[in-house]
Design a protein around this motif. Structure first.
Motif, PDB file in Angstrom:
ATOM      1  N   UNK A   1     -20.180  12.478  -5.776  1.00 54.65           N
ATOM      2  CA  UNK A   1     -19.059  11.533  -5.740  1.00 54.65           C
ATOM      3  C   UNK A   1     -18.863  10.918  -7.118  1.00 54.65           C
ATOM      4  N   UNK A   2     -17.621  10.690  -7.545  1.00 58.43           N
ATOM      5  CA  UNK A   2     -17.383  10.055  -8.856  1.00 58.43           C
ATOM      6  C   UNK A   2     -17.942   8.643  -8.886  1.00 58.43           C
ATOM      7  N   UNK A   3     -18.317   8.199 -10.094  1.00 57.40           N
ATOM      8  CA  UNK A   3     -18.862   6.844 -10.244  1.00 57.40           C
ATOM      9  C   UNK A   3     -17.784   5.825  -9.878  1.00 57.40           C
ATOM     10  N   UNK A   4     -18.170   4.699  -9.278  1.00 52.35           N
ATOM     11  CA  UNK A   4     -17.177   3.674  -8.938  1.00 52.35           C
ATOM     12  C   UNK A   4     -16.444   3.179 -10.179  1.00 52.35           C
ATOM     13  N   UNK A   5     -15.174   2.903 -10.029  1.00 48.09           N
ATOM     14  CA  UNK A   5     -14.373   2.330 -11.108  1.00 48.09           C
ATOM     15  C   UNK A   5     -14.380   0.820 -10.927  1.00 48.09           C
ATOM     16  N   UNK A   6     -14.967   0.104 -11.890  1.00 48.94           N
ATOM     17  CA  UNK A   6     -15.100  -1.351 -11.808  1.00 48.94           C
ATOM     18  C   UNK A   6     -14.077  -2.002 -12.737  1.00 48.94           C
ATOM     19  N   UNK A   7     -13.188  -2.797 -12.169  1.00 44.54           N
ATOM     20  CA  UNK A   7     -12.160  -3.503 -12.932  1.00 44.54           C
ATOM     21  C   UNK A   7     -12.342  -5.005 -12.748  1.00 44.54           C
ATOM     22  N   UNK A   8     -11.944  -5.757 -13.750  1.00 47.30           N
ATOM     23  CA  UNK A   8     -11.993  -7.215 -13.661  1.00 47.30           C
ATOM     24  C   UNK A   8     -10.594  -7.773 -13.859  1.00 47.30           C
ATOM     25  N   UNK A   9     -10.244  -8.708 -13.015  1.00 46.71           N
ATOM     26  CA  UNK A   9      -8.926  -9.332 -13.065  1.00 46.71           C
ATOM     27  C   UNK A   9      -8.631  -9.859 -14.468  1.00 46.71           C
TER      28      UNK A   9
ATOM     29  N   UNK B   1     -13.791   8.410  -3.990  1.00 53.75           N
ATOM     30  CA  UNK B   1     -13.736   7.508  -5.151  1.00 53.75           C
ATOM     31  C   UNK B   1     -13.605   6.064  -4.697  1.00 53.75           C
ATOM     32  N   UNK B   2     -14.454   5.196  -5.273  1.00 49.52           N
ATOM     33  CA  UNK B   2     -14.380   3.774  -4.948  1.00 49.52           C
ATOM     34  C   UNK B   2     -13.899   2.992  -6.162  1.00 49.52           C
TER      35      UNK B   2
ATOM     36  N   UNK C   1     -11.520  -0.677  -2.699  1.00 48.15           N
ATOM     37  CA  UNK C   1     -10.843   0.354  -1.935  1.00 48.15           C
ATOM     38  C   UNK C   1     -11.576   1.672  -2.162  1.00 48.15           C
ATOM     39  N   UNK C   2     -11.684   2.456  -1.097  1.00 48.74           N
ATOM     40  CA  UNK C   2     -12.251   3.795  -1.212  1.00 48.74           C
ATOM     41  C   UNK C   2     -11.156   4.800  -0.877  1.00 48.74           C
ATOM     42  N   UNK C   3     -10.878   5.682  -1.830  1.00 50.96           N
ATOM     43  CA  UNK C   3      -9.882   6.730  -1.649  1.00 50.96           C
ATOM     44  C   UNK C   3     -10.620   8.058  -1.662  1.00 50.96           C
TER      45      UNK C   3
ATOM     46  N   UNK D   1      -8.067   6.413   3.209  1.00 51.03           N
ATOM     47  CA  UNK D   1      -8.053   5.240   2.339  1.00 51.03           C
ATOM     48  C   UNK D   1      -8.535   4.036   3.150  1.00 51.03           C
ATOM     49  N   UNK D   2      -9.609   3.402   2.705  1.00 53.12           N
ATOM     50  CA  UNK D   2     -10.125   2.208   3.375  1.00 53.12           C
ATOM     51  C   UNK D   2     -10.381   1.132   2.329  1.00 53.12           C
TER      52      UNK D   2
END
Length: 402
Positions: free
Chosen positions: A3-11, A61-62, A56-58, A249-250
């Motif tokens: 599985x691809x590494x989670x994409x972490x974003x900050x507001x 990918x999370x 979100x998990x698509x 998508x969850x």
């Protein structure tokens, strides 16, 4: 396949360049959690946080969007303040900064809920309407005659049942069922939630989409108060599950603007109470004489039967295309309709500067205030008290800002 590494974003931070499939791009386009912009390179997209936080998990990918408020305890304070003013304090849940919001809440909720039920589940009386082979409680004569055609059995009855299947336990179970499906949940937290679900086995599961059970604070349910307040926060997250093509998508999301607006209006209403008068929130106003353009300011403060101040909370400035100062136009409209010489816009510090604008012609003064959400709760509430003093002083002689 790994599985691809989670994409972490900050507001509020800069966009990241991410490789997405066409299906992933289409799925993200339908969500408000992130902004997705194609680049000149096929398959690469600029992805940045939007006005929500959550995960979100698509497919596999999370994507996790973290709040700009790095201390999750501060965020939980804001989330919970409007729910229950009496119990919130800085050390309620002890969340660490490296955790994601819902997994962190799952850890805290598990501890608080188990502590609440360790003396046994709370019980109470619940009114039950049923059809039984024998009489129990009160006979529902009307239903017996009209729907059961006067037959001797079954008997339409209504009775009070002393049971664990009450609103407090139903809310705990709803929160358990929501949290136990959260991705990246620590194993210890998952085991706590599974234990809670076993303890709550005799409690009815509310159907999806049903109105949350209502409960009232009392001495009898005092040991549940903290757990129930946290359950409301968990259930306030907008959760979803759907399919986009072949992808499932969850996820869950919080609207940060709504969190901020709820906090400001609730805390400011409480603080203005000491200034006398009373406050109303989201009351409808008409801009035009034909009542066709409706406006709803976040808060109006009244004293002596007259509106003395109007306040709108804005997590960050609204700048729709072609209207770069929409917040100012909106506040000017409020003041014009209400006949006020001053209005107040309240932002989160760092999103907009503290400022003051005087409108040409009308002389209406619009104050732009900023609250520092990273401050400890006591300091943040002190800022709200300062804001209340400013709002209640028509001359605008006072100033507010951290």
């Amino acid at each position: 396949m790994t599985a691809p590494a989670p994409l972490l974003l900050t507001e509020g931070e800069a966009a990241q360049t991410v490789a997405l499939t066409d299906a992933e791009y289409l799925a993200l386009q339908g969500l408000a959690l992130v902004n997705v912009t194609p680049t000149l390179t096929h398959g690469l997209f600029e992805v940045s946080a939007s006005r929500k936080v959550g995960a979100v998990r698509i497919g596999e990918r999370q994507i996790v969007v973290r709040p700009k408020i790095t201390d999750l305890n501060r965020l939980v304070f804001l989330l919970g303040y409007a729910k229950d003013l009496g119990i919130w304090r800085d050390d309620l849940v002890h969340l660490s900064a490296d955790e994601d919001l819902l997994p962190a809440l799952a850890e805290a909720f598990g501890r608080l809920a188990l502590r609440a039920v360790e003396q046994g589940l709370l019980q109470g009386y619940r009114t039950v309407t049923d059809r039984l082979p024998v009489l129990r409680g009160r006979l529902l004569a009307g239903e017996q005659m009209t729907r059961l055609y006067g037959l001797p059995v079954p008997v339409a009855v209504e009775y009070d049942d002393f049971t664990v299947d009450i609103a407090e336990n139903q809310l705990l179970l709803l929160a358990v069922n929501r949290l136990i499906t959260v991705p990246r949940l620590a194993e210890v937290a998952r085991r706590r939630l599974q234990r809670l679900r076993r303890i709550l086995a005799d409690v009815t599961v509310s159907p999806r989409g049903a109105v949350l059970p209502k409960w009232h604070r009392s001495r009898l349910n005092a040991r549940y108060h903290s757990a129930l307040a946290l359950a409301h926060i968990v259930l306030a997250a907008e959760s979803f599950e759907h399919r986009v093509g072949d992808l499932t998508v969850t996820g869950y999301m919080f609207d940060m603007w709504r969190v901020f607006e709820d906090f400001v209006t609730t805390a400011l209403r409480e603080s203005l109470h000491s200034q006398g008068g009373h406050s109303v929130c989201q009351k409808s106003l008409s801009l035009d004489l034909r009542d066709r353009v409706v406006m709803r300011p976040d808060l109006m403060w009244l004293r002596g039967g007259e509106v003395r101040a109007v306040v709108d909370a804005k997590y960050k400035a609204e700048r729709p295309e072609g209207f770069p100062n929409a917040d100012l136009y909106q506040m000017l409209a409020y003041c014009t309709v209400l006949g006020l010489s001053e209005g107040h816009l309240v932002y989160a510090k760092g999103n907009e500067p503290v400022d003051l604008h005087t409108a040409r012609g009308s002389g209406v003064v619009i104050h732009c205030h900023a609250l520092d959400l990273s401050a400890p709760p006591a300091e943040l509430l002190r800022q709200v008290d300062q804001l209340a003093a400013t709002v209640a002083t028509p001359t605008g002689a006072l100033s507010v800002g951290p």
